[in-house]
Design a protein around this motif. Structure first.
Motif, mmCIF file in Angstrom:
data_model
loop_
_atom_site.group_PDB
_atom_site.id
_atom_site.type_symbol
_atom_site.label_atom_id
_atom_site.label_comp_id
_atom_site.label_asym_id
_atom_site.label_seq_id
_atom_site.Cartn_x
_atom_site.Cartn_y
_atom_site.Cartn_z
ATOM 1 N N TYR A 35 0.840 -1.196 0.000
ATOM 2 C CA TYR A 35 0.000 0.000 0.000
ATOM 3 C C TYR A 35 0.875 1.245 0.000
ATOM 4 O O TYR A 35 1.754 1.387 0.853
ATOM 5 C CB TYR A 35 -0.887 0.033 1.248
ATOM 6 N N TYR A 38 -1.034 6.861 0.195
ATOM 7 C CA TYR A 38 -2.362 7.399 -0.100
ATOM 8 C C TYR A 38 -3.439 6.316 -0.256
ATOM 9 O O TYR A 38 -4.605 6.633 -0.457
ATOM 10 C CB TYR A 38 -2.314 8.249 -1.376
ATOM 11 N N ASN A 39 -3.073 5.043 -0.165
ATOM 12 C CA ASN A 39 -4.060 3.966 -0.304
ATOM 13 C C ASN A 39 -4.809 3.739 1.006
ATOM 14 O O ASN A 39 -4.212 3.778 2.080
ATOM 15 C CB ASN A 39 -3.392 2.647 -0.698
ATOM 16 N N PRO A 40 -6.115 3.461 0.922
ATOM 17 C CA PRO A 40 -6.881 3.170 2.142
ATOM 18 C C PRO A 40 -6.553 1.774 2.668
ATOM 19 O O PRO A 40 -6.411 0.835 1.899
ATOM 20 C CB PRO A 40 -8.335 3.239 1.663
ATOM 21 N N ILE A 41 -6.430 1.664 3.989
ATOM 22 C CA ILE A 41 -6.115 0.359 4.583
ATOM 23 C C ILE A 41 -6.836 0.165 5.918
ATOM 24 O O ILE A 41 -6.519 -0.736 6.681
ATOM 25 C CB ILE A 41 -4.587 0.189 4.728
ATOM 26 N N LEU A 42 -7.839 0.982 6.189
ATOM 27 C CA LEU A 42 -8.522 0.922 7.477
ATOM 28 C C LEU A 42 -9.094 -0.462 7.775
ATOM 29 O O LEU A 42 -8.764 -1.069 8.792
ATOM 30 C CB LEU A 42 -9.643 1.963 7.558
ATOM 31 N N SER A 45 -6.625 -3.230 8.306
ATOM 32 C CA SER A 45 -5.746 -3.074 9.467
ATOM 33 C C SER A 45 -6.402 -3.451 10.797
ATOM 34 O O SER A 45 -5.708 -3.631 11.792
ATOM 35 C CB SER A 45 -5.241 -1.631 9.550
#
Length: 174
Positions: A35, A38-42, A45
């Motif tokens: 990632y 700037y990539n979403p990883i919520l 995670s």
């Protein structure tokens, strides 16, 4: 190979099972989805102990279960170039093609167990042979990444003997 760690409550650990690993040799790779900052990883995670943060903020999700596994497989299939696989998905199975793709299971050192490996970040060169990408256990999360694929390997800090467990220092990156 993976086996029960010698550290209590640590779960699985990675052990040298054949020969001696010389100082400076690559011992394992940290597999997973890569990632960019700037990539979403919520969602990936949440309750995920396998997210590795590189010095520049790039993240590698080495979880081989749940949504992380689904995302990795999807990205790997998306990036396939005709007959050529651009990443290794077998690290998600019990029979990995690349036996080094177990770096996410290397445990942190302790007062009793000193670190014998360290993390080394590197970017796969653009000139890397396409037919060998199938052995790299990393895939970019984004399809429009304008930088080389990030990989992290673990390198032996000293000679490591057969039967020894690998330990890293989670806060040391070379």
């Amino acid at each position: 190979d993976l086996a029960t760690s010698s550290l209590s409550l640590a779960g699985r650990g990675v052990f040298v099972t054949a020969g001696t690993v010389p100082k400076g040799a690559v011992v394992s790779m940290y597999p997973g989805s890569v990632y960019q900052q700037y990539n979403p990883i919520l969602f990936q995670s949440i309750c995920n102990p396998f997210i590795f943060r590189c010095i520049d903020g790039v993240l590698i999700d080495g979880n081989d279960k749940g949504i992380s596994k689904v995302i990795y497989r999807s990205c790997s299939r998306r990036d396939r170039l005709g007959p050529y696989k651009t990443s290794d998905v077998t690290w998600l199975t019990e029979s990995p093609l690349n036996p080094l793709a177990v770096g996410q299971y290397v445990n942190n050192c302790s007062n009793e167990k000193a670190a014998n490996v360290c993390y080394q970040e590197f970017d796969v060169p653009e000139a890397f042979p396409i037919e060998l990408l199938q052995y790299i256990p990393n895939a970019n999360y984004g399809h429009d990444v304008e930088r080389p694929l990030r990989c992290v390997v673990l390198v032996a800090l000293r000679d490591i003997e057969n039967g020894e467990e690998l330990f890293s220092n989670y806060y040391t990156i070379v």
